[in-house]
Design a protein around this motif. Structure first.
Motif, PDB file in Angstrom:
ATOM      1  N   HIS A 110      -7.917   3.885  -8.292  1.00  0.00           N
ATOM      2  CA  HIS A 110      -7.551   2.854  -7.329  1.00  0.00           C
ATOM      3  C   HIS A 110      -6.767   1.747  -8.030  1.00  0.00           C
ATOM      4  N   PRO A 161       0.837  -1.212   0.000  1.00  0.00           N
ATOM      5  CA  PRO A 161       0.000   0.000   0.000  1.00  0.00           C
ATOM      6  C   PRO A 161       0.869   1.259   0.000  1.00  0.00           C
ATOM      7  N   GLU A 218      -9.497   9.417  -2.536  1.00  0.00           N
ATOM      8  CA  GLU A 218     -10.774   9.809  -1.958  1.00  0.00           C
ATOM      9  C   GLU A 218     -11.785  10.095  -3.070  1.00  0.00           C
ATOM     10  N   SER A 274      -3.275  -4.549   4.492  1.00  0.00           N
ATOM     11  CA  SER A 274      -3.921  -3.270   4.744  1.00  0.00           C
ATOM     12  C   SER A 274      -5.302  -3.258   4.107  1.00  0.00           C
ATOM     13  N   THR A 275      -6.246  -2.601   4.773  1.00  0.00           N
ATOM     14  CA  THR A 275      -7.594  -2.407   4.241  1.00  0.00           C
ATOM     15  C   THR A 275      -7.954  -0.932   4.401  1.00  0.00           C
ATOM     16  N   LYS A 276      -8.535  -0.328   3.356  1.00  0.00           N
ATOM     17  CA  LYS A 276      -8.924   1.079   3.399  1.00  0.00           C
ATOM     18  C   LYS A 276     -10.304   1.232   2.775  1.00  0.00           C
ATOM     19  N   SER A 277     -11.158   2.082   3.407  1.00  0.00           N
ATOM     20  CA  SER A 277     -12.490   2.356   2.882  1.00  0.00           C
ATOM     21  C   SER A 277     -12.681   3.857   2.741  1.00  0.00           C
ATOM     22  N   VAL A 278     -13.424   4.278   1.713  1.00  0.00           N
ATOM     23  CA  VAL A 278     -13.765   5.686   1.521  1.00  0.00           C
ATOM     24  C   VAL A 278     -15.250   5.781   1.186  1.00  0.00           C
ATOM     25  N   GLU A 325       0.211   4.122   1.080  1.00  0.00           N
ATOM     26  CA  GLU A 325       0.070   4.889   2.315  1.00  0.00           C
ATOM     27  C   GLU A 325       0.503   4.092   3.540  1.00  0.00           C
ATOM     28  N   SER A 326       1.142   2.944   3.350  1.00  0.00           N
ATOM     29  CA  SER A 326       1.504   2.088   4.476  1.00  0.00           C
ATOM     30  C   SER A 326       2.549   2.770   5.367  1.00  0.00           C
ATOM     31  N   THR A 343     -14.146  -0.220  -0.725  1.00  0.00           N
ATOM     32  CA  THR A 343     -13.121  -0.773   0.160  1.00  0.00           C
ATOM     33  C   THR A 343     -12.054  -1.459  -0.682  1.00  0.00           C
TER      34      THR A 343
END
Length: 980
Positions: free
Chosen positions: A142, A31, A116, A198-202, A33-34, A192
C-alpha cells in the motif's frame, strides 16, 4: 500592486511589473484505481504585460503541445489519463514577462494504492484463556499509510477500543491483554486507505481464535506493542506513541516525559500518547509504564522534533538608482538549518563581477540597467523548499519636480526657523543649488543647505521674505522649482499652567493661554511625560475646559495615580509653536510591595520578608499578610507575629499554617488613603510534615482475583498507611504497612481467604513524625469467584418464527458471591458451541424470551449463572425449533363502508403457503384525525366492524395476519368517509 507598479502608474505611464504568483501548484496524491481522467496542477500569476507560462518536471523543461496528453490551459498543467510510470515526479511552474521570470514552489505528484489481502486461509491462533494474545494483520502492499479495525465473526461487529483490546495503527495487529471466553470466534483485519479524494477498504481472511483451558494464575505485565527508540516529527504534526501490555490482571498504562521537568508527572493512562501539534518544547524522552498487582514493565523512546524552512526575513520590491549599490538579505529558520540560494529570472545566481552572493546576502555594486529583473531567495532543507520573490527596477531619470515641487507659499514665524525641502525625482541623485531671486545662497551662520538639498533659514526677519528657487542637475538633465517665503508674527504663551498637589479622585484644571499671528489658526496640544493626551475620548479623564481659540485649559477628572507627572501645553500654528510645563503630584494608597521571600519554614509557621513599594506620596501605615493553599485555594488573611505590622517593617512571622501543605504568600500595604494593590505571590513552599491529625477517608474495597482482599481509600499527599483487617467475627487484627505516598489500595492475597467473605478493616496514616488516628471500621468483602453450580434443568420452546421461551430451575445461592443473574447461550444445530450468541438476565428471573432468531431453525440452549467474577458452568442443553415464518403477503382487496356511528372493513383472507405458519386471525391498527393515538383491534375473521364518531372525515388503517409464526406484513390504507 507592487511599489514599482504603483510608482509607474503615478507618473502616468502604463503600469509595468514582473510576475507575482497568485496561485501555485500543490502536491497531489492520485489513487491508481481512480475513475478521474485527469490531474490539474494550478498556476496563475499577476503581471503587466500578462505572463506566459512553462513547466518543468524533475528539473527538465516539458514539451507541452496541443493535442498531447500533457497540456497547458492558461497557466495550469493538465495531465490526461495520468499513470505512475509516466507522471509521478516533481513539478514547477515558471511565469515570465518582459520584466523577468519567477519559479513556483515544487509540487509532488504521487500515486496511491491499496492491494487486496492474500486469498490464503489464515492459520488458527491458540492460547489459554487468561493469557494475552496477538493476532497479526499482515496488511497488503500500500501507499500511503493505513488505518486499521478488526471484526469479530461478522460485519459490523467491530472489536471495541477498551483497556483489554488494542489495535495498533502502526502495524494493524490486534492485541488482547487477557483473554476470556467472550474472545472466542473468527477475526478479520479491516485496512482502510485515505487519499485526497478517495477512500478504499479491504478485509483479510478470517482467522479463528481458540482458547484452551483457563489459566487463573496472575502474571506481571509484558509490553508487546512498543513505540520506537527514536521518533522523528515535524513541528505542527500529530505524534502518536503506542504502548500495550499483556498481563493478569489487565495492566494499567501510564505515560510520563522523563526529561520534561524536575518532577515528571504522568500524562495519561491510554495505550496511545497523542501530541496533537508537536513543538520543539515537546522534544525529549518519554516512558510508558504498564503495571498491575504482580509487577510492572517499562519502555522508553525519544521524540526528535524537526521543522520545514520558515521565513524570518524576506526580500521586497526595490527601486534603485543607476550606479548605486544594493544589499538584499533573507533569512530562514528550520531544522536542519536551511541552505539559502538565489535565482535571477528563474536561473541560479552566483558571485560574479559587481555581484556578491553569500548565503542569505546578495550585494550589487554600481548597478546597471541590465541588473533589473525578478529575483528569488530560496531556502531549503530535507523537509521542504520555500521561495521569496521580488522585483529590482534600476532607474536612470533626469531631475523632475512634478511629484515633489517646492511649496508655492512658505509661511514662517519671525525669530523662528524654516525648513524648505528640495526633493526632485532623479536617478542618479541630483546636485542641488538654491537662490533667492538672482542671488545664489551659500552656507552661513543663518543659512544652511544640507547634503540632501534641504534649505534651512534661522532667526527669520522680514528681510528674508521673497522667492526661493531650487536648481537640480544630473547627467540625464536639469530642472528647477520656486516657492515664496512669507514671514508671520511669533506664537507666545501668555498664561502658563501651574504645578499642583492633589489626592486620588480629585479634579484639577490646568490653565494655558496664548497669543499668535491673527492670519493663522491656533491649536493647543497637551502631553503627559511627552505622550499626547486625547481629551476627546468618550468617558476619559481629560476634558478641554474652554472652546476659545486663545484658551487651551485642560481639566483632569477623578485623577488617578497614573495621571501624575510632567504636563506640557503647546500652542502651535502651521509655522511655529510655544510650550510651557507644570508638574502634577497625585497622592494615593501605596503601590504593591515587592520581593516577597519565604524562609525559616516549619510545620505551622514561616518567616516572610519583602521590600517597600511606592508610598505614592503618603506614608505607609501598616502591612497585611495573606496566604493561599495550592492548587486552587483563595487568598485569606493570616495570623502574624507581631499581630499588627507597622509601616516601617519589612519582615514578619506567619502563624497557624497546616503541616505538609503547599502555600503561596503575598503582602498588601495601607496608608491614610486606603489599601494598595497586593504584591506578586511568593514562590511556592511546602510546610514541614507533622504527625497526621485526621484519619484517611473513603475506606472501601472489594473485587480482585480469587483469594484476595482488596482495600481502597482516598489518597492524602505525603503519608504512608497502616491497614488493619480481620475476618468478621475474629478477635485478632492483622496490620500491613503501605509505604507509598500515592498508594490508593492494598491487596491481601492468601489461599485461605474464601470467596466473598466479610472482613472488618480500618486504616490510619503515618509519616516520619508519627502515626495519625484510626478511621472507623468498615466492612469489605473478599473477591468473588465464579458460580460453581449450574441450573439443574432447562426448557426451551419456539413461540414464533423469531422467538423462543427459555426457562430453568434456579441455582441455590452459594458462598462464592452475589448472584447477578443468568446467561443464556444458544446456537444453531450443526454449529459449534464456541460461536454461541449470548443473552443475560438481571436479577433472579428464571425465564426469558430470546428474540432475533431465524425461522424454522433448531437451536441448542444452555444456561449459566453469573456474578461479578464471571459465569459458572453450563446447564444440560435443551433444544427448541422456531416456527415457520408468517405469510409474506399482506391482506388484499380491502374495502370499507361507513354508517352513522360505525365503520365496517373487509378484505380477502390470506392463505399460507406450505413453508409458512398458519393464520389464526388478524390485527388492525386504527387511528383517525380526531384521535391520532392508534388503537388495536383483533378478529379471527376477514372482516371487522368498529364504532367511530359521526364527525370522522379521515382514518388510517393497518391490517396484518397473526398466528403462531408471528405477525405478517401489514397492508395500509387511508379511509375517507365519502370514499369506498
Amino acid at each position: 500592486m507592487s511599489p514599482i507598479a504603483a510608482w509607474s502608474s503615478a507618473w502616468g505611464s502604463p503600469a509595468t511589473f514582473g510576475p507575482v504568483f497568485e496561485e501555485q501548484p500543490l502536491g497531489l496524491l492520485f489513487p491508481e484505481e481512480s475513475t478521474e481522467e485527469k490531474v490539474t496542477l494550478a498556476c496563475r500569476a499577476r503581471a503587466s504585460p500578462p505572463a506566459t507560462y512553462r513547466w518543468k518536471m524533475n528539473g527538465t523543461d516539458m514539451k507541452l503541445e496541443p493535442g498531447s496528453r500533457q497540456q497547458l490551459v492558461g497557466g495550469n498543467l493538465v495531465i490526461m489519463n495520468p499513470s505512475k510510470a509516466q507522471d509521478a515526479g516533481v513539478y514547477q511552474c515558471l511565469a515570465s514577462n518582459p520584466v523577468g521570470t519567477v519559479v513556483s514552489r515544487e509540487a509532488v505528484l504521487r500515486f496511491g494504492f491499496l492491494q487486496e489481502f492474500s486469498k490464503e486461509e489464515r492459520d488458527p491462533v491458540k492460547t489459554h484463556e487468561g493469557w494475552g494474545v496477538m493476532l497479526p494483520c499482515n496488511p497488503p502492499a500500500h501507499y500511503p499509510g493505513l488505518s486499521y479495525r478488526w471484526l469479530l465473526n461478522e460485519f459490523p461487529n467491530f472489536i471495541p477500543t477498551d483497556g483489554r483490546h488494542f489495535v495498533s495503527q502502526t502495524t494493524g495487529n490486534l492485541y488482547i491483554a487477557r483473554t476470556n471466553a467472550s474472545d472466542l470466534g473468527n477475526y478479520s483485519c479491516l485496512a482502510t486507505s485515505h487519499m485526497d479524494f478517495s477512500t478504499k477498504s479491504v478485509f483479510s481472511k478470517f482467522a479463528q481464535l481458540n482458547l484452551a483451558a483457563e489459566d487463573t494464575r496472575l502474571f506481571a505485565p509484558s509490553i508487546k506493542a512498543r513505540f520506537p527508540a527514536e521518533t522523528y516529527a515535524l513541528v505542527g504534526q500529530q505524534v502518536t506513541l503506542e504502548c500495550f501490555a499483556f498481563g493478569n490482571p489487565v495492566p494499567r498504562i501510564k505515560w510520563r516525559k522523563v526529561d520534561g521537568s524536575l518532577s515528571p508527572q504522568w500524562a495519561t493512562a491510554e495505550p496511545t500518547l497523542q501530541i496533537p501539534s508537536v513543538g520543539f518544547e515537546d522534544e525529549g524522552t518519554y516512558e510508558c509504564e504498564a503495571e498491575n498487582a504482580k509487577g510492572r514493565d517499562t519502555v522508553q523512546g525519544r521524540i526528535i522534533v524537526q521543522a520545514q524552512p520558515e521565513w524570518l526575513r524576506v526580500i521586497s520590491d526595490r527601486e534603485a538608482d543607476i550606479g548605486s549599490d544594493l544589499h538584499w538579505a533573507c533569512a530562514a529558520a528550520g531544522k536542519p538549518r536551511p541552505a539559502v540560494r538565489w535565482l535571477r529570472n528563474g536561473e541560479p545566481l552566483t558571485s560574479q563581477a559587481r555581484v556578491e552572493v553569500l548565503a542569505g546576502d546578495l550585494r550589487f555594486s554600481k548597478l546597471s540597467l541590465e541588473d533589473s529583473g525578478m529575483y528569488q531567495c530560496v531556502a531549503e532543507n530535507k523537509h521542504g523548499t520555500i521561495y521569496a520573490s521580488a522585483e529590482l527596477a534600476v532607474q536612470a531619470l533626469a531631475p523632475d519636480f512634478r511629484l515633489n515641487p517646492v511649496r508655492r507659499l512658505i509661511p514662517a514665524a519671525r525669530g523662528g526657523e524654516v525648513v524648505i525641502p528640495c526633493q526632485p525625482r532623479a536617478a542618479p541623485k541630483a546636485v542641488v543649488l538654491w537662490s533667492k531671486g538672482t542671488e545664489i545662497l551659500v552656507n552661513s551662520s543663518r543659512v544652511t543647505v544640507t547634503p540632501d538639498g534641504t534649505l534651512i533659514i534661522r532667526n527669520i526677519s522680514r528681510s528674508d521674505e521673497g522667492k526661493y528657487t531650487c536648481f537640480a542637475e544630473n547627467f540625464m538633465g536639469k530642472a528647477n522649482s520656486t516657492g515664496t517665503l512669507s514671514v508671520r508674527d511669533a506664537t507666545k504663551i501668555t498664561l502658563a499652567p501651574s504645578s499642583a498637589d492633589i489626592n486620588l479622585g480629585d479634579n484639577l484644571t490646568l490653565q494655558c493661554h496664548a497669543s499668535h499671528d491673527p492670519t493663522m489658526d491656533l491649536t493647543f496640544v497637551w502631553t503627559l511625560d511627552d505622550f499626547p493626551i486625547d481629551s476627546d475620548k468618550p468617558g476619559g479623564h481629560y476634558q478641554r475646559a474652554s472652546m476659545k481659540e486663545t484658551v487651551g485649559d485642560l481639566t483632569i477628572l477623578s485623577a488617578q495615580l497614573r495621571h501624575g507627572g510632567k504636563y506640557t501645553c503647546t500652542a502651535q500654528t502651521v509655522v511655529d509653536s510655544a510650550s510651557r510645563e507644570a508638574t502634577v503630584l497625585v497622592r494615593g494608597p501605596p503601590g504593591a510591595p515587592g520581593g516577597v521571600v519565604v524562609r525559616d519554614i516549619s510545620d505551622t509557621s514561616v518567616q516572610l520578608s519583602w521590600s517597600r513599594g511606592f508610598d505614592n506620596h503618603s506614608p505607609i501605615a501598616k502591612y497585611t499578610l495573606q496566604a493561599r493553599t495550592l492548587p486552587s485555594g483563595k487568598w485569606k488573611q493570616v495570623r502574624t507575629n507581631p499581630a499588627n505590622i507597622e509601616g516601617n517593617a519589612e519582615t514578619a512571622q506567619v502563624l497557624g499554617l497546616t503541616p505538609w501543605m503547599d502555600y503561596e504568600f503575598r503582602v498588601l500595604a495601607s496608608n491614610i488613603l486606603g489599601t494598595g494593590e497586593p504584591s506578586g505571590p511568593s514562590s511556592k513552599i511546602q510546610t514541614k510534615e507533622a504527625a497526621p491529625s485526621v484519619a484517611p477517608s473513603g475506606l472501601s474495597g472489594g473485587g480482585g482475583a480469587p483469594g484476595e482482599l482488596t482495600v481502597t481509600w482516598t489518597v492524602s499527599s505525603g503519608f504512608g498507611y497502616l491497614v488493619s483487617f480481620r475476618r468478621q467475627g475474629s478477635t485478632s487484627w492483622q496490620t500491613a504497612r503501605v509505604p507509598g505516598a500515592d498508594a490508593q489500595y492494598f491487596v491481601y492475597s492468601n489461599d485461605s481467604v474464601r470467596p466473598y467473605t466479610p472482613f472488618e478493616v480500618k486504616i490510619r496514616s503515618y509519616n516520619r513524625r508519627g502515626e495519625g488516628p484510626e478511621s472507623l471500621v468498615a466492612v469489605v468483602y473478599s473477591a468473588e469467584e465464579e458460580p460453581r453450580v449450574a441450573p439443574p434443568k432447562v426448557w426451551a420452546k419456539g413461540v414464533s418464527s423469531s422467538e423462543m421461551n427459555v426457562s430453568w430451575e434456579p441455582v441455590q445461592q452459594d458462598m462464592n458471591g452475589i448472584l447477578l443473574g443468568y446467561e443464556i447461550r444458544y446456537w444453531k444445530a450443526g454449529a459449534k458451541a464456541a460461536a454461541a450468541e449470548r443473552v443475560r438476565t438481571a436479577g433472579l428471573d428464571t425465564s426469558a424470551l430470546v428474540t432475533g432468531l431465524h425461522a424454522s431453525t433448531k437451536y441448542h440452549v444452555t444456561v449459566r449463572a453469573y456474578n461479578r467474577a464471571g459465569t459458572g458452568p453450563a446447564s444440560p442443553s435443551a433444544n427448541a425449533t422456531t416456527m415457520k415464518p408468517p405469510p409474506r403477503r399482506p391482506p388484499g382487496n380491502i374495502s370499507w363502508t361507513f354508517s352513522s356511528s360505525s365503520l365496517s372493513i373487509k378484505w380477502d383472507p390470506v392463505v399460507p403457503l406450505g413453508n409458512e405458519s398458519a393464520v389464526t386471525g388478524y390485527k388492525m391498527l386504527y387511528q383517525n384525525d380526531l384521535h391520532p393515538t392508534p388503537t388495536l383491534h383483533l378478529t379471527s375473521k376477514n372482516w371487522i366492524e368498529i364504532t367511530v364518531p359521526e364527525d370522522i372525515g379521515h382514518a388510517l388503517v393497518q391490517i396484518r395476519t397473526t398466528g403462531p409464526g408471528g405477525d405478517g406484513v401489514p397492508a395500509e390504507v387511508h379511509i375517507v368517509r365519502n370514499g369506498g
